[in-house]
Design an enzyme around this catalytic site. Structure first.
Site, PDB file in Angstrom:
ATOM      1  N   LYS A  70       0.803  -1.232   0.000  1.00  0.00           N
ATOM      2  CA  LYS A  70       0.000   0.000   0.000  1.00  0.00           C
ATOM      3  C   LYS A  70       0.836   1.282   0.000  1.00  0.00           C
ATOM      4  CE  LYS A  70      -4.306  -1.639   2.056  1.00  0.00           C
ATOM      5  NZ  LYS A  70      -5.282  -1.473   3.123  1.00  0.00           N
ATOM      6  N   ASP A 106     -10.037   3.048   2.030  1.00  0.00           N
ATOM      7  CA  ASP A 106     -10.190   2.377   3.339  1.00  0.00           C
ATOM      8  C   ASP A 106     -10.928   3.270   4.338  1.00  0.00           C
ATOM      9  OD1 ASP A 106      -9.002  -0.103   2.827  1.00  0.00           O
ATOM     10  OD2 ASP A 106      -6.993   0.648   3.232  1.00  0.00           O
TER      11      ASP A 106
HETATM   12  N1  LIG Z   1     -12.274  -4.608   7.049  1.00  0.00           N
HETATM   13  C1  LIG Z   1     -11.407  -4.142   6.195  1.00  0.00           C
HETATM   14  O1  LIG Z   1     -11.745  -3.686   5.100  1.00  0.00           O
HETATM   15  C2  LIG Z   1      -9.949  -4.121   6.570  1.00  0.00           C
HETATM   16  C3  LIG Z   1      -9.060  -3.323   5.830  1.00  0.00           C
HETATM   17  C4  LIG Z   1      -7.712  -3.312   6.210  1.00  0.00           C
HETATM   18  C5  LIG Z   1      -7.284  -4.084   7.295  1.00  0.00           C
HETATM   19  N2  LIG Z   1      -8.191  -4.858   7.968  1.00  0.00           N
HETATM   20  C6  LIG Z   1      -7.745  -5.652   9.137  1.00  0.00           C
HETATM   21  O2  LIG Z   1      -7.289  -4.729  10.119  1.00  0.00           O
HETATM   22  C7  LIG Z   1      -6.192  -5.257  10.846  1.00  0.00           C
HETATM   23  C8  LIG Z   1      -5.019  -4.272  10.799  1.00  0.00           C
HETATM   24  O3  LIG Z   1      -4.597  -4.146   9.450  1.00  0.00           O
HETATM   25  P1  LIG Z   1      -3.418  -3.135   9.010  1.00  0.00           P
HETATM   26  O4  LIG Z   1      -3.341  -3.217   7.546  1.00  0.00           O
HETATM   27  O5  LIG Z   1      -3.604  -1.797   9.652  1.00  0.00           O
HETATM   28  O6  LIG Z   1      -2.153  -3.874   9.661  1.00  0.00           O
HETATM   29  P2  LIG Z   1      -0.783  -3.228  10.172  1.00  0.00           P
HETATM   30  O7  LIG Z   1      -0.426  -2.029   9.378  1.00  0.00           O
HETATM   31  O8  LIG Z   1       0.170  -4.362  10.267  1.00  0.00           O
HETATM   32  O9  LIG Z   1      -1.130  -2.710  11.688  1.00  0.00           O
HETATM   33  C9  LIG Z   1      -1.383  -3.604  12.743  1.00  0.00           C
HETATM   34  C10 LIG Z   1      -1.852  -2.822  13.956  1.00  0.00           C
HETATM   35  O10 LIG Z   1      -2.161  -3.747  15.011  1.00  0.00           O
HETATM   36  C11 LIG Z   1      -1.366  -3.441  16.159  1.00  0.00           C
HETATM   37  N3  LIG Z   1      -1.056  -4.674  16.881  1.00  0.00           N
HETATM   38  C12 LIG Z   1      -0.661  -5.865  16.355  1.00  0.00           C
HETATM   39  N4  LIG Z   1      -0.498  -6.777  17.343  1.00  0.00           N
HETATM   40  C13 LIG Z   1      -0.802  -6.144  18.507  1.00  0.00           C
HETATM   41  C14 LIG Z   1      -0.834  -6.550  19.870  1.00  0.00           C
HETATM   42  N5  LIG Z   1      -0.522  -7.801  20.237  1.00  0.00           N
HETATM   43  N6  LIG Z   1      -1.235  -5.655  20.803  1.00  0.00           N
HETATM   44  C15 LIG Z   1      -1.560  -4.396  20.439  1.00  0.00           C
HETATM   45  N7  LIG Z   1      -1.547  -3.937  19.166  1.00  0.00           N
HETATM   46  C16 LIG Z   1      -1.174  -4.814  18.213  1.00  0.00           C
HETATM   47  C17 LIG Z   1      -0.129  -2.770  15.597  1.00  0.00           C
HETATM   48  O11 LIG Z   1       0.526  -2.024  16.618  1.00  0.00           O
HETATM   49  P3  LIG Z   1       2.086  -1.579  16.436  1.00  0.00           P
HETATM   50  O12 LIG Z   1       2.051  -0.362  15.571  1.00  0.00           O
HETATM   51  O13 LIG Z   1       2.548  -1.316  17.812  1.00  0.00           O
HETATM   52  O14 LIG Z   1       2.792  -2.742  15.782  1.00  0.00           O
HETATM   53  C18 LIG Z   1      -0.781  -1.878  14.524  1.00  0.00           C
HETATM   54  O15 LIG Z   1      -1.406  -0.767  15.107  1.00  0.00           O
HETATM   55  C19 LIG Z   1      -5.890  -6.620  10.206  1.00  0.00           C
HETATM   56  O16 LIG Z   1      -6.503  -7.619  11.002  1.00  0.00           O
HETATM   57  C20 LIG Z   1      -6.562  -6.539   8.842  1.00  0.00           C
HETATM   58  O17 LIG Z   1      -6.991  -7.797   8.387  1.00  0.00           O
HETATM   59  C21 LIG Z   1      -9.503  -4.882   7.644  1.00  0.00           C
END
Ligand SMILES: NC(=O)c1ccc[n+]([C@@H]2O[C@H](COP(=O)([O-])OP(=O)(O)OC[C@H]3O[C@@H](n4cnc5c(N)ncnc54)[C@H](OP(=O)(O)O)[C@@H]3O)[C@@H](O)[C@H]2O)c1
Length: 272
Positions: A70, A106
């Protein structure tokens, strides 16, 4: 049936085989009688440049872009929408006569999903997670609401302060403090994805809170299950996926597919 006029769309990511976007978009093309197909392309990071050259050379009409591309895809585009430039993230590419435009849907997808449960504007919104999705959602919702973002890595939450978003550390004390203030809670962390974990202790959930989880596997996460038991209105992550897809489709074709049709296709895809 595909023929010489069929236009090609797709999603690039790594991995991407789990993506629900092909079933949603192909259902919409069919329902609207548009001669196009949508495929999933698994592109490793080191081949992203080659893949984008391929998009130009083959005249692929549009793409969705998912993790981990992205941010990096921006280097291979000709122009960016204001929102995608601000947050440094693109999830939709439109090929307009050979020029590749980058957009992000998004944030808008999350807005439309949330509007199913609550009218937005002047709301107090607590987002946990400042990863790619959390950042896009915070930026979009902060246009007309008060937004606080809590993140495990504090610097990522603090980096959002340039948009007038308050950023703080994700811990139990701050969750308690900001949940007393908030009307809406959004989980944008990956905690609870494919697992029975929750990022928010259940006793902190008040019944007048609207709770959205952007995770859609499982569809009903532990956070949403516990929020429902507390009497909260809830919104699942599949709605965000559906609405961001609708916005991408609109950018590519000018048509707005039916949300029920897109969700039905995605639900079938999840259960397969
Ligand atoms: N519904 C939809 O359309 C949609 C769209 C996009 C994403 N999603 C979902 O949203 C989620 C996040 O996606 P993303 O693209 O933003 O991923 P990302 O960029 O990898 O971000 C992950 C986020 O989760 C936090 N995190 C991970 N493990 C954690 C833990 N054990 N305790 C606390 N915080 C934790 C990370 O914190 P740190 O910054 O500290 O690592 C970060 O804020 C995923 O599950 C994805 O499948 C859904």
């Amino acid at each position: 049936m595909a023929d010489a006029e069929t236009r090609l769309y797709g999603v690039i990511g790594f991995p991407v085989r789990h993506s629900l976007s092909p079933v949603m978009h192909n259902a919409a093309f069919k329902a609207l009688g548009i001669n196009a197909i949508y495929l999933a392309f698994e592109v490793p990071p080191e081949r992203l440049g080659d893949a984008m050259e391929g998009v130009r050379a083959l005249g692929i009409s549009g793409l969705n872009v998912t993790m981990p591309h992205k941010g990096a895809v921006i280097h291979f585009l000709d122009s960016l929408s204001e929102d995608s430039g601000e947050i440094g993230s693109v999830n939709t590419v439109v090929n307009r006569k050979g020029k590749l435009e980058g957009h992000t849907t998004d944030g808008l997808g999350a807005r439309r999903a949330l509007e199913r449960a609550i009218e937005l504007g002047g709301r107090k919104i607590l987002i946990i997670g400042a990863g790619g999705a959390g950042k896009a959602i915070a930026y979009e919702l902060s246009k007309d609401n008060e937004v606080v973002v809590l993140n495990r890595t504090l610097e990522k939450a603090k980096a959002l302060e340039r948009f007038g978003i308050m950023g703080d550390a994700l811990n139990r004390e701050n969750l308690g403090k900001y949940l007393e203030w908030a009307e809406v809670l959004i989980n944008a962390t990956s905690v609870g994805m494919n697992s029975w974990e929750t990022p928010v202790p259940t006793e902190l959930l008040r019944k007048d809170l609207v709770v959205m989880d952007i995770i859609y596997k499982p569809l009903k996460t532990r956070l949403l299950t516990e929020a429902e038991l507390r009497g909260c209105k809830t919104v699942d992550g599949l709605w965000m996926l559906v609405y961001q897809g609708i916005e991408s489709f609109r950018l590519w074709t000018g048509f707005k597919p039916d949300e029920g049709l897109m969700r039905g296709a995605a639900l079938e895809g999840i259960s397969e």
